[in-house]
Enzyme design. Structure first.
Site, mmCIF file in Angstrom:
data_model
loop_
_atom_site.group_PDB
_atom_site.id
_atom_site.type_symbol
_atom_site.label_atom_id
_atom_site.label_comp_id
_atom_site.label_asym_id
_atom_site.label_seq_id
_atom_site.Cartn_x
_atom_site.Cartn_y
_atom_site.Cartn_z
ATOM 1 N N SER A 136 0.719 -0.946 0.239
ATOM 2 C CA SER A 136 -0.213 -0.257 -0.096
ATOM 3 C C SER A 136 0.708 1.449 -0.205
ATOM 4 O O SER A 136 1.891 1.082 0.283
ATOM 5 C CB SER A 136 -0.939 -0.139 1.068
ATOM 6 O OG SER A 136 -1.531 0.827 1.389
ATOM 7 N N TYR A 149 -0.814 -0.878 10.783
ATOM 8 C CA TYR A 149 -0.370 -1.040 8.825
ATOM 9 C C TYR A 149 0.005 -0.663 7.831
ATOM 10 O O TYR A 149 0.735 -1.423 7.128
ATOM 11 C CB TYR A 149 -2.259 -0.306 8.452
ATOM 12 C CG TYR A 149 -2.725 -0.987 6.870
ATOM 13 C CD1 TYR A 149 -2.985 -1.880 6.970
ATOM 14 C CD2 TYR A 149 -2.957 0.341 6.159
ATOM 15 C CE1 TYR A 149 -4.065 -2.621 5.516
ATOM 16 C CE2 TYR A 149 -3.195 -0.290 5.037
ATOM 17 C CZ TYR A 149 -3.622 -1.203 4.561
ATOM 18 O OH TYR A 149 -3.773 -1.745 2.809
HETATM 19 N N1 NAP Z 1 -8.899 -0.464 -0.186
HETATM 20 C C1 NAP Z 1 -7.624 -0.035 0.192
HETATM 21 O O1 NAP Z 1 -7.538 1.219 -0.155
HETATM 22 C C2 NAP Z 1 -6.398 -0.169 -0.045
HETATM 23 C C3 NAP Z 1 -5.073 0.710 -0.627
HETATM 24 C C4 NAP Z 1 -4.398 -0.194 -0.389
HETATM 25 C C5 NAP Z 1 -3.703 -1.441 -0.332
HETATM 26 N N2 NAP Z 1 -4.964 -2.221 -0.071
HETATM 27 C C6 NAP Z 1 -5.039 -3.864 0.069
HETATM 28 O O2 NAP Z 1 -5.696 -4.583 -0.609
HETATM 29 C C7 NAP Z 1 -6.291 -6.021 -0.353
HETATM 30 C C8 NAP Z 1 -7.473 -5.854 -0.370
HETATM 31 O O3 NAP Z 1 -8.153 -5.093 -0.068
HETATM 32 P P1 NAP Z 1 -9.334 -4.927 0.282
HETATM 33 O O4 NAP Z 1 -9.606 -3.196 -0.215
HETATM 34 O O5 NAP Z 1 -10.186 -4.961 -1.456
HETATM 35 O O6 NAP Z 1 -10.509 -5.112 1.048
HETATM 36 P P2 NAP Z 1 -11.602 -6.256 1.151
HETATM 37 O O7 NAP Z 1 -12.527 -5.910 0.751
HETATM 38 O O8 NAP Z 1 -11.489 -6.524 2.819
HETATM 39 O O9 NAP Z 1 -11.041 -7.483 0.732
HETATM 40 C C9 NAP Z 1 -10.275 -8.606 1.855
HETATM 41 C C10 NAP Z 1 -9.879 -10.002 1.446
HETATM 42 O O10 NAP Z 1 -8.241 -10.789 2.274
HETATM 43 C C11 NAP Z 1 -9.418 -11.667 2.072
HETATM 44 N N3 NAP Z 1 -8.650 -12.182 3.802
HETATM 45 C C12 NAP Z 1 -8.629 -11.369 5.393
HETATM 46 N N4 NAP Z 1 -8.301 -12.076 5.619
HETATM 47 C C13 NAP Z 1 -7.927 -13.646 5.517
HETATM 48 C C14 NAP Z 1 -7.166 -14.792 5.780
HETATM 49 N N5 NAP Z 1 -6.876 -14.680 7.093
HETATM 50 N N6 NAP Z 1 -6.815 -15.608 4.485
HETATM 51 C C15 NAP Z 1 -7.857 -15.342 3.737
HETATM 52 N N7 NAP Z 1 -8.252 -14.717 3.552
HETATM 53 C C16 NAP Z 1 -8.291 -13.239 3.608
HETATM 54 C C17 NAP Z 1 -11.191 -11.359 2.495
HETATM 55 O O11 NAP Z 1 -11.520 -12.863 2.959
HETATM 56 P P3 NAP Z 1 -12.129 -13.966 3.372
HETATM 57 O O12 NAP Z 1 -12.441 -12.843 5.233
HETATM 58 O O13 NAP Z 1 -13.356 -14.622 3.159
HETATM 59 O O14 NAP Z 1 -11.120 -14.577 3.918
HETATM 60 C C18 NAP Z 1 -10.714 -10.582 1.772
HETATM 61 O O15 NAP Z 1 -11.320 -11.611 0.210
HETATM 62 C C19 NAP Z 1 -5.260 -5.930 1.371
HETATM 63 O O16 NAP Z 1 -4.312 -6.430 1.390
HETATM 64 C C20 NAP Z 1 -5.747 -4.634 1.409
HETATM 65 O O17 NAP Z 1 -4.207 -3.808 2.373
HETATM 66 C C21 NAP Z 1 -6.564 -1.981 0.011
#
Ligand code: NAP
Length: 249
Positions: A136, A149
């Protein structure tokens, strides 16, 4: 087209959108997450045999070893792995809790290393493969209220940098992904205004494009990245007064 793409965290947000795009593009997606019901709902919606759901908790090394072996038995070697599963909760100093930090380290860092420990040897032996680790822009400097984070995502960049030089020599491409704010369930909890907040389909398309490039870091949106990189280069004596002012301290 025609590749086997493993995506962790495919049940929601960026991972779910990337899964949809890769299936649309003609690849087979091995979609992993803990919530099998959500993956199943996506499978029904996409109605494609090229979307293959697998229940997997990335923090459980035994489950990771068993599931990846099962996937490779059934579908052959993975061409591209997007290690995207992640979690976020604020960790302000006033209510700092070690358990929140522990969870973020466990999913965001240990989860990736569990997957790498199983996927990397096989790719190195084959002399090809592609790995993308989700970090990120929050990794560029320790951001206020986000000690856990920022630390976890900085660890991902460091891990990727360490491994890249070695993997290059084995024909395995490794990249890290550094998005700015993306509209997903993860950011829904934020009460502050999120600069340059982007839609998930826009973010997923930029990631797809970045994966085709030779860049180590797939970072976007450009303006926000530029500002945060400036903060990263800034001496502490300038950074701290500036960031304190930004958060009203
Ligand atoms: N949204 C943003 O602004 C942003 C910015 C920079 C980086 N990111 C990164 O992008 C990635 C995806 O984020 P998102 O925004 O799409 O969030 P999200 O919608 O909350 O999705 C997170 C995903 O991670 C999975 N997950 C969580 N814990 C897990 C575990 N122990 N084992 C397997 N899967 C797991 C969740 O699935 P289950 O709960 O079904 O397991 C879900 O599919 C993350 O790494 C986040 O830090 C996001």
């Amino acid at each position: 087209m025609g590749r086997k793409v493993l995506i962790t965290g495919a049940s929601s947000g960026i991972g779910a959108e990337l899964s949809r795009l890769f299936v649309e593009w003609g690849d087979t997606v091995i979609a992993c997450a803990r919530s099998f019901d959500k993956l199943d709902a996506t499978a029904e919606r996409l109605d494609s045999e090229r979307f293959v759901p697998f229940s997997l908790d990335v923090t459980d090394i035994t489950a990771v070893e068993k599931t990846v072996a099962e996937i490779e038995d059934l579908h052959g070697p993975i061409d591209l792995a997007l290690l995207n599963a992640g979690t976020y909760s604020p960790t302000p100093a006033e209510s700092f809790g070690a358990s929140a930090v522990h969870t973020m380290m466990d999913v965001n860092v240990v989860g990736i290393s569990n997957m790498l420990s199983v996927l990397m040897p096989e790719m190195m032996e084959r002399g090809r493969g592609q790995l993308a680790l989700m970090s990120s822009v929050a990794a560029y400097r320790g951001l206020p209220m986000a000690a856990g984070y920022s630390a976890s995502k900085a660890a991902v960049i460091a891990m990727g940098e360490s491994l890249k030089a070695e993997l290059d020599g084995h024909g395995v491409k490794l990249q890290v992904i550094c998005p700015g704010f993306v509209k997903t369930p993860l950011t829904e909890q934020n009460t502050f205004p999120m600069p340059y907040l982007m839609d998930v389909d826009d973010a997923a398309r930029r990631i797809m494009k970045g994966l085709e490039s030779s860049r180590f870091q797939i970072a976007f949106p450009r303006r926000f990245v530029f500002q945060l990189k400036l903060l990263q280069m800034m001496p502490d004596a300038l950074y701290f007064p500036l960031i304190k002012k930004a958060i009203g301290l």
